[in-house]
Design a protein around this motif. Structure first.
Motif, PDB file in Angstrom:
ATOM      1  N   MET A 257      16.584  60.114  -5.099  1.00 20.25           N
ATOM      2  CA  MET A 257      15.131  59.996  -5.176  1.00 20.25           C
ATOM      3  C   MET A 257      14.631  60.555  -6.503  1.00 20.25           C
ATOM      4  O   MET A 257      15.070  61.620  -6.946  1.00 20.25           O
ATOM      5  CB  MET A 257      14.498  60.783  -4.018  1.00 20.25           C
ATOM      6  N   VAL A 258      13.711  59.840  -7.153  1.00 20.40           N
ATOM      7  CA  VAL A 258      13.043  60.335  -8.347  1.00 20.40           C
ATOM      8  C   VAL A 258      11.645  60.785  -7.937  1.00 20.40           C
ATOM      9  O   VAL A 258      10.959  60.098  -7.172  1.00 20.40           O
ATOM     10  CB  VAL A 258      12.993  59.257  -9.464  1.00 20.40           C
ATOM     11  N   HIS A 259      11.239  61.962  -8.423  1.00 22.78           N
ATOM     12  CA  HIS A 259       9.931  62.472  -8.024  1.00 22.78           C
ATOM     13  C   HIS A 259       9.414  63.493  -9.033  1.00 22.78           C
ATOM     14  O   HIS A 259      10.177  64.189  -9.697  1.00 22.78           O
ATOM     15  CB  HIS A 259       9.988  63.088  -6.623  1.00 22.78           C
ATOM     16  N   ALA A 260       8.104  63.562  -9.154  1.00 28.71           N
ATOM     17  CA  ALA A 260       7.447  64.618  -9.928  1.00 28.71           C
ATOM     18  C   ALA A 260       7.268  65.798  -8.989  1.00 28.71           C
ATOM     19  O   ALA A 260       6.676  65.653  -7.914  1.00 28.71           O
ATOM     20  CB  ALA A 260       6.101  64.136 -10.451  1.00 28.71           C
ATOM     21  N   ASN A 261       7.780  66.956  -9.366  1.00 28.28           N
ATOM     22  CA  ASN A 261       7.766  68.073  -8.427  1.00 28.28           C
ATOM     23  C   ASN A 261       7.489  69.398  -9.120  1.00 28.28           C
ATOM     24  O   ASN A 261       7.858  69.610 -10.271  1.00 28.28           O
ATOM     25  CB  ASN A 261       9.090  68.130  -7.663  1.00 28.28           C
ATOM     26  N   ALA A 262       6.826  70.285  -8.379  1.00 31.15           N
ATOM     27  CA  ALA A 262       6.476  71.592  -8.903  1.00 31.15           C
ATOM     28  C   ALA A 262       7.638  72.574  -8.822  1.00 31.15           C
ATOM     29  O   ALA A 262       7.551  73.663  -9.393  1.00 31.15           O
ATOM     30  CB  ALA A 262       5.273  72.146  -8.155  1.00 31.15           C
ATOM     31  N   THR A 271      19.374  64.191  -4.923  1.00 31.22           N
ATOM     32  CA  THR A 271      20.089  63.480  -3.870  1.00 31.22           C
ATOM     33  C   THR A 271      19.816  64.192  -2.555  1.00 31.22           C
ATOM     34  O   THR A 271      20.131  65.382  -2.414  1.00 31.22           O
ATOM     35  CB  THR A 271      21.607  63.449  -4.139  1.00 31.22           C
ATOM     36  N   LEU A 272      19.209  63.490  -1.614  1.00 28.21           N
ATOM     37  CA  LEU A 272      18.853  64.102  -0.339  1.00 28.21           C
ATOM     38  C   LEU A 272      20.108  64.610   0.359  1.00 28.21           C
ATOM     39  O   LEU A 272      21.090  63.874   0.528  1.00 28.21           O
ATOM     40  CB  LEU A 272      18.124  63.095   0.554  1.00 28.21           C
ATOM     41  N   GLY A 273      20.089  65.880   0.736  1.00 29.79           N
ATOM     42  CA  GLY A 273      21.213  66.483   1.436  1.00 29.79           C
ATOM     43  C   GLY A 273      22.256  67.100   0.546  1.00 29.79           C
ATOM     44  O   GLY A 273      23.212  67.701   1.037  1.00 29.79           O
ATOM     45  N   GLU A 274      22.078  66.989  -0.781  1.00 29.50           N
ATOM     46  CA  GLU A 274      23.076  67.509  -1.721  1.00 29.50           C
ATOM     47  C   GLU A 274      22.478  68.640  -2.553  1.00 29.50           C
ATOM     48  O   GLU A 274      21.417  68.488  -3.148  1.00 29.50           O
ATOM     49  CB  GLU A 274      23.560  66.384  -2.633  1.00 29.50           C
ATOM     50  N   GLY A 275      23.167  69.777  -2.647  1.00 31.61           N
ATOM     51  CA  GLY A 275      22.662  70.916  -3.391  1.00 31.61           C
ATOM     52  C   GLY A 275      21.561  71.629  -2.611  1.00 31.61           C
ATOM     53  O   GLY A 275      21.062  71.137  -1.587  1.00 31.61           O
ATOM     54  N   GLU A 276      21.175  72.801  -3.094  1.00 32.70           N
ATOM     55  CA  GLU A 276      20.190  73.607  -2.369  1.00 32.70           C
ATOM     56  C   GLU A 276      18.857  72.884  -2.217  1.00 32.70           C
ATOM     57  O   GLU A 276      18.282  72.828  -1.121  1.00 32.70           O
ATOM     58  CB  GLU A 276      19.986  74.933  -3.097  1.00 32.70           C
ATOM     59  N   LEU A 281      15.056  69.194   0.830  1.00 31.30           N
ATOM     60  CA  LEU A 281      14.293  67.952   0.900  1.00 31.30           C
ATOM     61  C   LEU A 281      14.697  67.117   2.116  1.00 31.30           C
ATOM     62  O   LEU A 281      13.840  66.548   2.802  1.00 31.30           O
ATOM     63  CB  LEU A 281      14.486  67.142  -0.381  1.00 31.30           C
ATOM     64  N   ALA A 282      15.988  67.048   2.377  1.00 31.74           N
ATOM     65  CA  ALA A 282      16.461  66.250   3.511  1.00 31.74           C
ATOM     66  C   ALA A 282      15.909  66.788   4.826  1.00 31.74           C
ATOM     67  O   ALA A 282      15.499  66.018   5.710  1.00 31.74           O
ATOM     68  CB  ALA A 282      17.986  66.240   3.538  1.00 31.74           C
ATOM     69  N   VAL A 283      15.878  68.106   4.971  1.00 32.67           N
ATOM     70  CA  VAL A 283      15.348  68.712   6.184  1.00 32.67           C
ATOM     71  C   VAL A 283      13.843  68.455   6.305  1.00 32.67           C
ATOM     72  O   VAL A 283      13.319  68.210   7.403  1.00 32.67           O
ATOM     73  CB  VAL A 283      15.640  70.232   6.201  1.00 32.67           C
ATOM     74  N   GLY A 284      13.136  68.480   5.175  1.00 35.75           N
ATOM     75  CA  GLY A 284      11.681  68.332   5.192  1.00 35.75           C
ATOM     76  C   GLY A 284      11.181  66.902   5.212  1.00 35.75           C
ATOM     77  O   GLY A 284       9.979  66.680   5.370  1.00 35.75           O
ATOM     78  N   CYS A 285      12.076  65.934   5.031  1.00 35.17           N
ATOM     79  CA  CYS A 285      11.641  64.532   4.975  1.00 35.17           C
ATOM     80  C   CYS A 285      11.046  64.100   6.313  1.00 35.17           C
ATOM     81  O   CYS A 285      11.651  64.279   7.375  1.00 35.17           O
ATOM     82  CB  CYS A 285      12.818  63.631   4.610  1.00 35.17           C
ATOM     83  N   THR A 286       9.857  63.533   6.263  1.00 34.34           N
ATOM     84  CA  THR A 286       9.159  63.122   7.479  1.00 34.34           C
ATOM     85  C   THR A 286       9.169  61.608   7.696  1.00 34.34           C
ATOM     86  O   THR A 286       8.609  61.126   8.685  1.00 34.34           O
ATOM     87  CB  THR A 286       7.702  63.615   7.444  1.00 34.34           C
ATOM     88  N   GLY A 287       9.788  60.868   6.782  1.00 27.55           N
ATOM     89  CA  GLY A 287       9.866  59.427   6.968  1.00 27.55           C
ATOM     90  C   GLY A 287       9.847  58.672   5.654  1.00 27.55           C
ATOM     91  O   GLY A 287       9.724  59.253   4.572  1.00 27.55           O
ATOM     92  N   PHE A 288       9.978  57.343   5.771  1.00 29.55           N
ATOM     93  CA  PHE A 288      10.032  56.472   4.607  1.00 29.55           C
ATOM     94  C   PHE A 288       9.037  55.325   4.772  1.00 29.55           C
ATOM     95  O   PHE A 288       8.730  54.911   5.896  1.00 29.55           O
ATOM     96  CB  PHE A 288      11.445  55.892   4.428  1.00 29.55           C
ATOM     97  N   GLY A 289       8.536  54.840   3.656  1.00 33.85           N
ATOM     98  CA  GLY A 289       7.586  53.729   3.687  1.00 33.85           C
ATOM     99  C   GLY A 289       8.008  52.642   2.716  1.00 33.85           C
ATOM    100  O   GLY A 289       8.587  52.916   1.672  1.00 33.85           O
TER     101      GLY A 289
END
Length: 293
Positions: A257-262, A271-276, A281-289
């Motif tokens: 995933m590419v994203h602008a983040n603070a 990569t969701l689920g990879e690295g700290e 992010l993988a745990v916090g993901c609430t869905g996809f559109g």
């Protein structure tokens, strides 16, 4: 009575002012209803939550972008709406042009395709810089011949504030990327800016909105609005949006995933689920559109 979303519907209980489109939707009768009028942004304009320079930037109007002016206060601040997503905010009235930018009076209306660019006082890179442009900014091609300088081609234009200027032809070249995901990767390392919508600095939903817009796909401004707008999918693929509490990213495939983040204060790929961070992010993901025409 459930009040309309104040991000996109203009009403202010303190001043009792509201846009005319809300007649019959507000609970009390003593409102001063206002008809918006067309204006345009003369440059990148911060739209803020309140009419103060230190108020939170809620979004950004790009150069030449079409706006609606709702009302002004006594200190030179204007309450405006960005037409492409109907988002509201306060900006200094001095940054607006009252006629809007149509391109019909002086020449052809053009859309900038470079991520970042400058306009110059003359046809040459050594000329003074007179304007700052970005992807999706609007300028007008004025009458006059293209000038060649050092193997580069220069076009005469009119900036949104009405000043004459020149831009390199490559500023208007067709977007070479095949899709929004590929275009988003060009923004890697762009600084994170809350409310930003350009390669000079942007936030998570500003990035997704901007790259989709470049391909003619309109998205609302904020992450929660984008989630509501898109069709939900179980398994993501390239080009889908991933949603988190108060955050959104653009999927490059099923996991990246590419994203602008603070967290990194810039645009990055995770990569969701990879690295700290990826696991968080993988745990916090609430869905996809997914965008569907």
């Amino acid at each position: 009575m459930l009040l309309p979303d104040p991000r996109t519907h203009a009403y202010q209980p303190d001043s009792r002012r509201a846009e005319d489109a809300l007649r019959g939707q507000l609970s009390e009768a003593d409102w001063d209803y206002v008809t918006p009028r067309p204006v345009a942004a003369t440059a990148r304009l911060s739209l803020r939550s309140e009419p103060r320079a230190d108020a939170v930037q809620v979004t950004e109007a790009l150069p030449g972008e079409a706006l609606e002016l709702l009302w002004e206060d006594e200190n030179g601040w204007a309450y405006v709406r960005t037409l492409h997503d109907r988002y509201l905010g306060w900006t200094p009235a001095a940054g607006l042009t009252g006629t809007g930018l149509t391109g019909t009076q002086r020449g052809e209306l053009l859309t900038v395709t470079a991520l970042r660019a400058h306009a110059y006082a003359g046809p040459g890179v050594s000329q003074p810089i007179v304007g700052e442009l970005c992807l999706e900014a609007r300028i007008v091609r004025t009458p006059g011949e293209t000038v060649t300088e050092g193997g580069r081609f220069w076009l005469p234009i009119s900036l949104p504030d009405g000043r004459d200027a020149w831009v390199g032809e490559t500023v208007l070249s067709p977007i070479r990327e095949a899709d929004a995901a590929a275009l988003a990767l060009r923004f890697l390392d762009t600084p994170y800016v809350w409310g930003g919508r350009s390669a000079w600095g942007l936030d998570c939903s500003g990035l997704t909105q901007l790259v989709f817009s470049a391909f003619g796909q309109t998205l609302p401004r904020d992450a929660d609005q984008q989630r509501e707008f898109l069709g939900a999918v179980e398994r993501p693929r390239r080009g889908d949006l991933a949603f988190f509490p108060g955050h959104v990213g653009l999927m490059l495939d099923e996991r990246r995933m590419v994203h602008a983040n603070a967290t990194n204060m810039r645009v990055t790929v995770e990569t969701l689920g990879e690295g700290e961070y990826g696991k968080k992010l993988a745990v916090g993901c609430t869905g996809f559109g997914r965008w569907t025409p």
